[in-house]
Design a protein around this motif. Sequence first.
Motif, PDB file in Angstrom:
ATOM      1  N   THR A  70       0.840  -1.073   0.088  1.00  0.00           N
ATOM      2  CA  THR A  70       0.266  -0.319   0.411  1.00  0.00           C
ATOM      3  C   THR A  70       0.882   0.796  -0.277  1.00  0.00           C
ATOM      4  OG1 THR A  70      -0.118  -0.132   2.510  1.00  0.00           O
ATOM      5  CG2 THR A  70      -2.170  -1.027   0.969  1.00  0.00           C
ATOM      6  N   GLY A  71       2.253   0.860  -0.067  1.00  0.00           N
ATOM      7  CA  GLY A  71       3.077   2.118   0.329  1.00  0.00           C
ATOM      8  C   GLY A  71       3.015   2.553  -1.235  1.00  0.00           C
ATOM      9  N   ARG A  72       4.477   3.021  -1.243  1.00  0.00           N
ATOM     10  CA  ARG A  72       4.943   3.452  -3.131  1.00  0.00           C
ATOM     11  C   ARG A  72       5.532   2.298  -3.146  1.00  0.00           C
ATOM     12  NH1 ARG A  72       9.782   7.557  -4.739  1.00  0.00           N
ATOM     13  NH2 ARG A  72       9.293   7.049  -7.262  1.00  0.00           N
ATOM     14  N   TYR A  73       5.118   1.705  -4.589  1.00  0.00           N
ATOM     15  CA  TYR A  73       5.490   0.092  -4.648  1.00  0.00           C
ATOM     16  C   TYR A  73       5.716   0.213  -6.711  1.00  0.00           C
ATOM     17  CZ  TYR A  73       4.212  -4.434  -5.870  1.00  0.00           C
ATOM     18  OH  TYR A  73       4.864  -6.235  -6.734  1.00  0.00           O
ATOM     19  N   GLU A  74       6.720  -1.035  -6.662  1.00  0.00           N
ATOM     20  CA  GLU A  74       7.157  -0.828  -8.311  1.00  0.00           C
ATOM     21  C   GLU A  74       7.109  -2.631  -8.207  1.00  0.00           C
ATOM     22  OE1 GLU A  74      11.078  -0.290 -11.089  1.00  0.00           O
ATOM     23  OE2 GLU A  74      10.087   1.353  -9.638  1.00  0.00           O
ATOM     24  N   HIS A  75       7.270  -2.840  -9.313  1.00  0.00           N
ATOM     25  CA  HIS A  75       7.468  -4.679  -9.946  1.00  0.00           C
ATOM     26  C   HIS A  75       8.948  -4.545 -10.558  1.00  0.00           C
ATOM     27  CE1 HIS A  75       7.022  -8.388  -9.943  1.00  0.00           C
ATOM     28  NE2 HIS A  75       6.976  -8.659 -11.059  1.00  0.00           N
ATOM     29  N   ARG A  76       8.775  -5.066 -10.632  1.00  0.00           N
ATOM     30  CA  ARG A  76      10.475  -5.539 -12.019  1.00  0.00           C
ATOM     31  C   ARG A  76      10.362  -6.833 -12.363  1.00  0.00           C
ATOM     32  NH1 ARG A  76      14.958  -1.719  -9.671  1.00  0.00           N
ATOM     33  NH2 ARG A  76      14.245   0.613  -8.971  1.00  0.00           N
ATOM     34  N   HIS A  77      10.132  -6.777 -13.429  1.00  0.00           N
ATOM     35  CA  HIS A  77      10.216  -8.248 -13.819  1.00  0.00           C
ATOM     36  C   HIS A  77      11.873  -8.624 -14.804  1.00  0.00           C
ATOM     37  CE1 HIS A  77       9.246 -12.074 -16.167  1.00  0.00           C
ATOM     38  NE2 HIS A  77       9.327 -11.443 -17.418  1.00  0.00           N
ATOM     39  N   LEU A  78      12.684  -9.730 -14.693  1.00  0.00           N
ATOM     40  CA  LEU A  78      13.518 -10.029 -15.313  1.00  0.00           C
ATOM     41  C   LEU A  78      13.250 -10.257 -16.157  1.00  0.00           C
ATOM     42  CD1 LEU A  78      16.132  -9.926 -11.677  1.00  0.00           C
ATOM     43  CD2 LEU A  78      14.883  -7.275 -13.291  1.00  0.00           C
ATOM     44  N   ALA A  79      13.906 -10.545 -17.408  1.00  0.00           N
ATOM     45  CA  ALA A  79      14.012 -11.090 -18.742  1.00  0.00           C
ATOM     46  C   ALA A  79      15.848 -12.105 -18.965  1.00  0.00           C
ATOM     47  CB  ALA A  79      13.174 -10.996 -20.565  1.00  0.00           C
ATOM     48  N   GLY A  80      15.420 -12.960 -19.833  1.00  0.00           N
ATOM     49  CA  GLY A  80      16.542 -13.340 -19.851  1.00  0.00           C
ATOM     50  C   GLY A  80      16.729 -14.556 -19.678  1.00  0.00           C
ATOM     51  N   GLY A  81      16.235 -15.041 -18.806  1.00  0.00           N
ATOM     52  CA  GLY A  81      16.633 -16.799 -17.824  1.00  0.00           C
ATOM     53  C   GLY A  81      16.839 -16.776 -16.704  1.00  0.00           C
ATOM     54  N   ILE A  82      16.375 -15.774 -15.936  1.00  0.00           N
ATOM     55  CA  ILE A  82      16.506 -15.426 -14.831  1.00  0.00           C
ATOM     56  C   ILE A  82      15.915 -16.386 -13.349  1.00  0.00           C
ATOM     57  CG2 ILE A  82      16.781 -13.728 -12.779  1.00  0.00           C
ATOM     58  CD1 ILE A  82      18.653 -13.842 -14.356  1.00  0.00           C
ATOM     59  N   GLY A  83      16.556 -17.205 -12.983  1.00  0.00           N
ATOM     60  CA  GLY A  83      15.109 -18.709 -12.614  1.00  0.00           C
ATOM     61  C   GLY A  83      14.789 -18.468 -10.623  1.00  0.00           C
ATOM     62  N   HIS A  84      15.067 -18.893 -10.134  1.00  0.00           N
ATOM     63  CA  HIS A  84      14.703 -18.680  -9.028  1.00  0.00           C
ATOM     64  C   HIS A  84      15.764 -18.323  -7.668  1.00  0.00           C
ATOM     65  CE1 HIS A  84      11.439 -19.221  -5.119  1.00  0.00           C
ATOM     66  NE2 HIS A  84      12.692 -20.171  -4.510  1.00  0.00           N
ATOM     67  N   ASN A  85      17.010 -18.624  -8.010  1.00  0.00           N
ATOM     68  CA  ASN A  85      18.291 -17.559  -6.914  1.00  0.00           C
ATOM     69  C   ASN A  85      18.008 -16.034  -7.387  1.00  0.00           C
ATOM     70  OD1 ASN A  85      19.741 -17.180  -5.473  1.00  0.00           O
ATOM     71  ND2 ASN A  85      21.149 -18.939  -5.743  1.00  0.00           N
ATOM     72  N   LEU A  86      17.241 -15.247  -7.483  1.00  0.00           N
ATOM     73  CA  LEU A  86      17.446 -14.088  -8.093  1.00  0.00           C
ATOM     74  C   LEU A  86      18.924 -14.049  -8.090  1.00  0.00           C
ATOM     75  CD1 LEU A  86      14.991 -11.712  -9.689  1.00  0.00           C
ATOM     76  CD2 LEU A  86      16.486 -10.717  -8.584  1.00  0.00           C
ATOM     77  N   PRO A  87      19.179 -13.106  -6.813  1.00  0.00           N
ATOM     78  CA  PRO A  87      19.720 -11.586  -6.390  1.00  0.00           C
ATOM     79  C   PRO A  87      21.468 -13.029  -5.961  1.00  0.00           C
ATOM     80  CG  PRO A  87      18.403 -12.523  -4.934  1.00  0.00           C
ATOM     81  CD  PRO A  87      17.983 -13.704  -5.321  1.00  0.00           C
ATOM     82  N   GLN A  88      21.239 -14.021  -6.809  1.00  0.00           N
ATOM     83  CA  GLN A  88      22.865 -15.143  -7.525  1.00  0.00           C
ATOM     84  C   GLN A  88      22.864 -15.151  -8.929  1.00  0.00           C
ATOM     85  OE1 GLN A  88      23.470 -18.723  -5.104  1.00  0.00           O
ATOM     86  NE2 GLN A  88      25.108 -18.666  -5.473  1.00  0.00           N
ATOM     87  N   GLU A  89      21.936 -15.124  -9.280  1.00  0.00           N
ATOM     88  CA  GLU A  89      21.531 -15.694 -10.165  1.00  0.00           C
ATOM     89  C   GLU A  89      21.586 -13.645 -11.462  1.00  0.00           C
ATOM     90  OE1 GLU A  89      18.852 -18.193 -12.233  1.00  0.00           O
ATOM     91  OE2 GLU A  89      18.305 -18.493 -10.255  1.00  0.00           O
ATOM     92  N   ALA A  90      21.028 -12.463 -10.812  1.00  0.00           N
ATOM     93  CA  ALA A  90      21.230 -11.350 -10.834  1.00  0.00           C
ATOM     94  C   ALA A  90      21.982 -10.424 -10.246  1.00  0.00           C
ATOM     95  CB  ALA A  90      19.702 -11.353 -11.841  1.00  0.00           C
TER      96      ALA A  90
END
Length: 355
Positions: free
Chosen positions: A320-340
């Motif tokens: 409900t506060g300031r909000y943004e969703h980011r979708h990463l393309a290019g084959g990024i999987g579940h372990n997003l911090p380590q993959e990207a």
Amino acid sequence: MNTPVNHQRRNILGTIVSGIAAAQLGIAGSADAVEAATATAGMNRARTPAMTTAGNTFPVIRQIRAGLLDVGYVDAGPADGTPVVLFHGWPYDIHAFVDVAPILAAAGYRVIVPHLRGYGTTRFLSSDTPRNGQQASFTADAVAFLDALKIDRAIVAGFDWGARIATTLAALWPRRFVALVSVSGYLIGSQELNRKPLAPKVELQWWYQYYFATPRGELGYRENTHAFARLIWELASPRWRFDDATFARSARSLDNPDHVAISVSNYRWRLGLAPGESRYDNLERRLAAFPDVGVPTITMEGDANGAPHPDPANYAKKFTGRYEHRHLAGGIGHNLPQEAPGAFAQAILDVGRWV
């Protein structure tokens, strides 16, 4: 809310500062870390994730008694910097953030990464404490951990189990946990909600949850922990080209004597097959009300996430506060911090500016 971001410019900056910070922190293989971060952050819209290197490690693991645990954790960056607390998931460990930490530290943040109960060097203080993996146990652990460190205001972020922990903290204590980055968004759950069946194809993705519900599954995970975890990594991130050494670096954390019990308890509790502890009843009641998150938040998702995860459209209204969703393309999987790592670190840098 979607704010235009010059990702290329910011990711180049992140790469530069990560090299500086890696040198300052003494992280081995810092040049490889920068190369991997550049590939995954700056190029993740056009290519599959680069293979991460196992050469970078956290040089110092600290220990602190907090609540029921002796917690193993990383504490990097300036001691007077704004704290950022990063929570890993299952079956991963703190090295999911090994390429994220230098970027944040170079930007002036104090980066804190704890091993969850049942991982790495974290241990229970008493042999009599139930090896409980229910949702609220991790929330309580996190609060006790930050109390022990005397941290009263922090940004929180995570993925998988760690995203759930970070979201519960931000939802219940918004004055203390002032901003959030959550991979896969709003993951707070309840036993009541989990009683409802899902569509067959969705249930199929949760096969390991039902496996752990059986004595055979518990024994199978105990006897084949590393092989099981590697299979989960491969299924959850089908385009992530990690090597044997990278997996082995994290798999050592799964040798914790309580890891199997915590993992099995977590999934059995979700299905109502294992009781929770009364000490967490109040927390679970608050979480079962599915509280909104009012602090500034960025949620993230990779386009190749092979693990069960909700549609962002289904949880956006919970922020409900300031909000943004980011979708990463290019084959990024579940372990997003380590993959990207560059993209994940950038989200933290950006949400930190909103506070």
